[in-house]
Design a protein around this motif. Structure first.
Motif, PDB file in Angstrom:
ATOM      1  N   SER A  58      62.977 115.791 -37.422  1.00 11.24           N
ATOM      2  CA  SER A  58      63.215 114.721 -38.650  1.00 11.24           C
ATOM      3  C   SER A  58      64.485 113.728 -38.474  1.00 11.24           C
ATOM      4  O   SER A  58      64.618 112.944 -37.907  1.00 11.24           O
ATOM      5  N   LEU A  59      64.827 114.467 -39.249  1.00 13.28           N
ATOM      6  CA  LEU A  59      66.829 114.034 -39.712  1.00 13.28           C
ATOM      7  C   LEU A  59      67.136 114.760 -38.007  1.00 13.28           C
ATOM      8  O   LEU A  59      68.054 113.958 -38.146  1.00 13.28           O
ATOM      9  N   ALA A  78      64.792 113.681 -33.074  1.00 12.04           N
ATOM     10  CA  ALA A  78      63.871 112.865 -33.191  1.00 12.04           C
ATOM     11  C   ALA A  78      63.868 111.247 -32.692  1.00 12.04           C
ATOM     12  O   ALA A  78      64.845 110.911 -32.745  1.00 12.04           O
ATOM     13  N   TRP A 123      62.000 107.201 -32.402  1.00 12.23           N
ATOM     14  CA  TRP A 123      61.500 105.914 -32.577  1.00 12.23           C
ATOM     15  C   TRP A 123      60.920 105.689 -31.424  1.00 12.23           C
ATOM     16  O   TRP A 123      60.650 105.677 -30.528  1.00 12.23           O
ATOM     17  N   LEU A 174      58.407 107.745 -36.436  1.00 17.51           N
ATOM     18  CA  LEU A 174      59.820 108.897 -35.760  1.00 17.51           C
ATOM     19  C   LEU A 174      59.011 110.070 -35.258  1.00 17.51           C
ATOM     20  O   LEU A 174      58.182 110.454 -36.387  1.00 17.51           O
ATOM     21  N   VAL A 175      58.988 109.741 -34.501  1.00 18.20           N
ATOM     22  CA  VAL A 175      58.131 111.494 -34.199  1.00 18.20           C
ATOM     23  C   VAL A 175      59.243 111.912 -33.395  1.00 18.20           C
ATOM     24  O   VAL A 175      60.251 111.784 -32.752  1.00 18.20           O
ATOM     25  N   SER A 215      68.033 102.259 -24.887  1.00 17.70           N
ATOM     26  CA  SER A 215      67.287 101.988 -26.051  1.00 17.70           C
ATOM     27  C   SER A 215      68.500 102.845 -26.586  1.00 17.70           C
ATOM     28  O   SER A 215      68.148 104.023 -27.232  1.00 17.70           O
ATOM     29  N   SER A 216      68.268 101.990 -28.317  1.00 22.13           N
ATOM     30  CA  SER A 216      68.580 103.000 -30.182  1.00 22.13           C
ATOM     31  C   SER A 216      67.910 103.718 -29.908  1.00 22.13           C
ATOM     32  O   SER A 216      68.562 104.490 -30.619  1.00 22.13           O
ATOM     33  N   ASP A 217      67.390 103.775 -29.657  1.00 23.08           N
ATOM     34  CA  ASP A 217      65.496 104.233 -30.373  1.00 23.08           C
ATOM     35  C   ASP A 217      65.204 105.695 -30.239  1.00 23.08           C
ATOM     36  O   ASP A 217      65.284 106.587 -31.101  1.00 23.08           O
ATOM     37  N   GLY A 255      68.463 107.682 -30.546  1.00 20.55           N
ATOM     38  CA  GLY A 255      68.836 108.029 -30.585  1.00 20.55           C
ATOM     39  C   GLY A 255      70.846 108.668 -29.730  1.00 20.55           C
ATOM     40  O   GLY A 255      71.029 107.772 -29.346  1.00 20.55           O
ATOM     41  N   THR A 256      71.130 109.847 -29.825  1.00 15.32           N
ATOM     42  CA  THR A 256      72.411 109.932 -28.874  1.00 15.32           C
ATOM     43  C   THR A 256      71.056 110.989 -28.141  1.00 15.32           C
ATOM     44  O   THR A 256      72.094 112.342 -28.015  1.00 15.32           O
TER      45      THR A 256
END
Lengths: 353, 353
Positions: A218-219, A222, A224, A233-234, A334-336, A338-339
């Motif tokens: 989650s945090l 994960a 989008w 958020l998955v 895509s920023s969806d 994250g890293t």
């Protein structure tokens, strides 16, 4: 050109994070001493005499097994490629926080262990069971908000269907007992998924009747998902289609007007790699590479391309993979994501001389 | 002592965040001009002629209604206390990020609107439906990782059972048409829950067949639930039991050897406030306060205590509430709650002179 066995690159000492120099790729199996190491916390010291694996939660018959009992179960041997979900992070723009992996947070090994399905069958999940949490013995404090109080362990859940399908609880890696850094005495291997799912130092298997939303799904780990009406958020799961170039490596000097063997590996999630293409002109034209060996489920596919090098000058080489479902690599990012899930094209710059 | 109608304290101009000076508390109903304002993005400008509310997703009969149609439905009037989940954040140690609310991000109003249940009944949720997403027209960019690409809207989901039970789609607040800052033309009122659930500027009601994990219930407005085997991140929901002291306020100078009316409000989630106690000696001894008026479901309860003030000196006053389920206020705070659900005891320091 000779490619001697690799020493691992130290990305972090504490916790231990080691990367394979990908240019040392030398075959289908990554030797244990070259296999990348990803830790979130100090490596737990576990003695097999104390160790137990407990299967509990929403099951009719919870039980625990010791090391000898796990090894005495009917075993299965599988090949599986593990890739860290943050592999290639060093190439992100702008620079992202997290371990700065280049190309080598990936490796392929042969694993021996007991199918998770066999343990679940014995424990008898109740009718409302939906997920299985794999809980590791590694633990420590994390720092995102909300910050869980005290120490948390590294743990991750899977849909019950995936847990029953092909997850292995492995105690051997390439014919050797698991090493401490790879999860001794027992780790999960979750085929086709990013390696954060393949929990190391397993101590508990917890069946649940509702979706788990732990820290590492989650945090962290994960992304989008935009397949629905609104972004949700998955947890990261399936490996994304990707080809990486092992040789030439960035900055390599290659002889002009000669034949050079461009060489690398490609992998996907549940799909099979069907094509790898190489470009020498920044992606304007593409040439089909040769896939080596046989296709092995859940393992990478090596590939090569016999390149007739041009006259002296700079050259940008790219590789791209396509899988049996038609999944290919995106040009942009895509920023969806994250890293994580970094599989856009990563060109290699070389000099022909 | 006179307590003139409050001006709101500006906590942020863009987006607009306004707080009621809680010492101005003056009755069961918070006047609209004193009611705190919480915005995440610029306030949408909505004209009722263009506006539609669409009910869609996992329903047999999706439809949309306009402003006149919503107002023509059978209406319901309820009292409900709204409290921002970050109310009291300024008192956190160490200092936390986010709007620095003191005591006044809370208010109680009378709301008129249409029950969400009536709209859901018309739309006929399918058998697998589990949640309802309330989607607002306010949108913008957010900055946690993973960062959703582009703009996102403020949206939040509820279990279908809660949506059917007592959620109101309100168009009037204390007998006046909703103002722009309070969600014109239509907002949700989710009784007993922190106010982030009471989505403003409603434009869509989306029924889903799996739990939604949107930004405002995962990366934001979530906490670590430890009721299970392992900590799991869950959306903030029910209001925590809390008493706040309106008067005396911090730093107030109170006459010695006199009678002072200590005054405040207390609220809880689905429970009823059964007791408020006051301490004048840093919590060593407690005195039962008088609960005022009648208990009103989902609304705060005002309370008072006739205090015979001591001789001159400094004094620490605390209040604590207990509800009908026995839920009381904790003395300490856990990081599991992040920067939300702040209901530990908050003493007021005054001077008796």
């Amino acid at each position: 050109v000779d490619h001697p066995p690799a020493d691992l690159i130290v990305r972090e000492q504490e916790p231990l994070n080691l990367e394979m120099p990908f240019s040392s790729l030398d075959g289908f199996i990554t030797p244990n001493e070259s296999f990348y190491v990803r830790c979130h916390f100090p490596i737990p010291e576990i003695s097999t005499s104390d160790w137990r694996l407990r299967i509990e939660g929403e099951v009719e018959a919870p039980f625990e097994v010791n090391y000898e009992e796990i090894r005495a179960m009917e075993s299965r041997t599988i090949s599986a490629t593990l890739e860290c979900a943050g592999n290639n992070r060093i190439f992100l723009e702008p620079k992202a926080k997290g371990v700065q992996w280049e190309l080598g947070a990936v490796g392929n090994a042969s694993w021996i262990g007991a199918p998770l399905a066999a343990l679940l069958e014995r424990a008898k999940p109740k009718s409302g069971a939906v997920e299985v949490i794999l809980d590791g013995a590694d633990e420590g404090q994390v720092d995102k908000t909300p910050t869980p109080s005290g120490k948390i362990s590294f743990c991750r859940s899977l849909p019950l269907s995936k847990a029953r399908k092909d997850v292995l609880l492995a105690y051997e890696m390439n014919g050797e007992k698991l090493s401490a850094s790879h999860g001794f005495p027992l780790r999960a291997i979750v085929p086709g998924w990013y390696a954060m799912a393949s929990v190391k130092w397993l101590r508990r298997i917890i069946v649940t009747n509702k979706p788990f939303n732990g820290f590492y799904q989650s945090l962290d780990y994960a992304y989008w998902d935009r397949s629905g009406v609104l972004p949700t958020l998955v947890p990261l799961a399936e490996l994304q289609t990707k080809a990486e170039i092992a040789r030439p490596k960035n900055g390599e000097i290659v002889a002009a007007d000669a034949v050079y063997r461009v060489y690398g590996a490609a992998w996907s999630g549940t799909g099979e790699i069907t094509r790898v293409e190489v470009s020498f002109d920044s992606g304007q034209s593409w040439h089909e590479a040769k896939l080596l060996g046989e296709s092995v489920k859940n393992a990478w596919r090596l590939w090569e391309y016999e390149w007739r090098t041009p006259a002296a000058g700079r050259c940008t080489i790219s590789a791209r993979a396509t899988d049996s479902r038609g999944f290919a690599q995106p040009a942009d990012r895509s920023s969806d994501r994250g890293t994580y899930m970094i599989n856009h094209l990563l060109p290699v710059e070389i000099e022909v001389r």
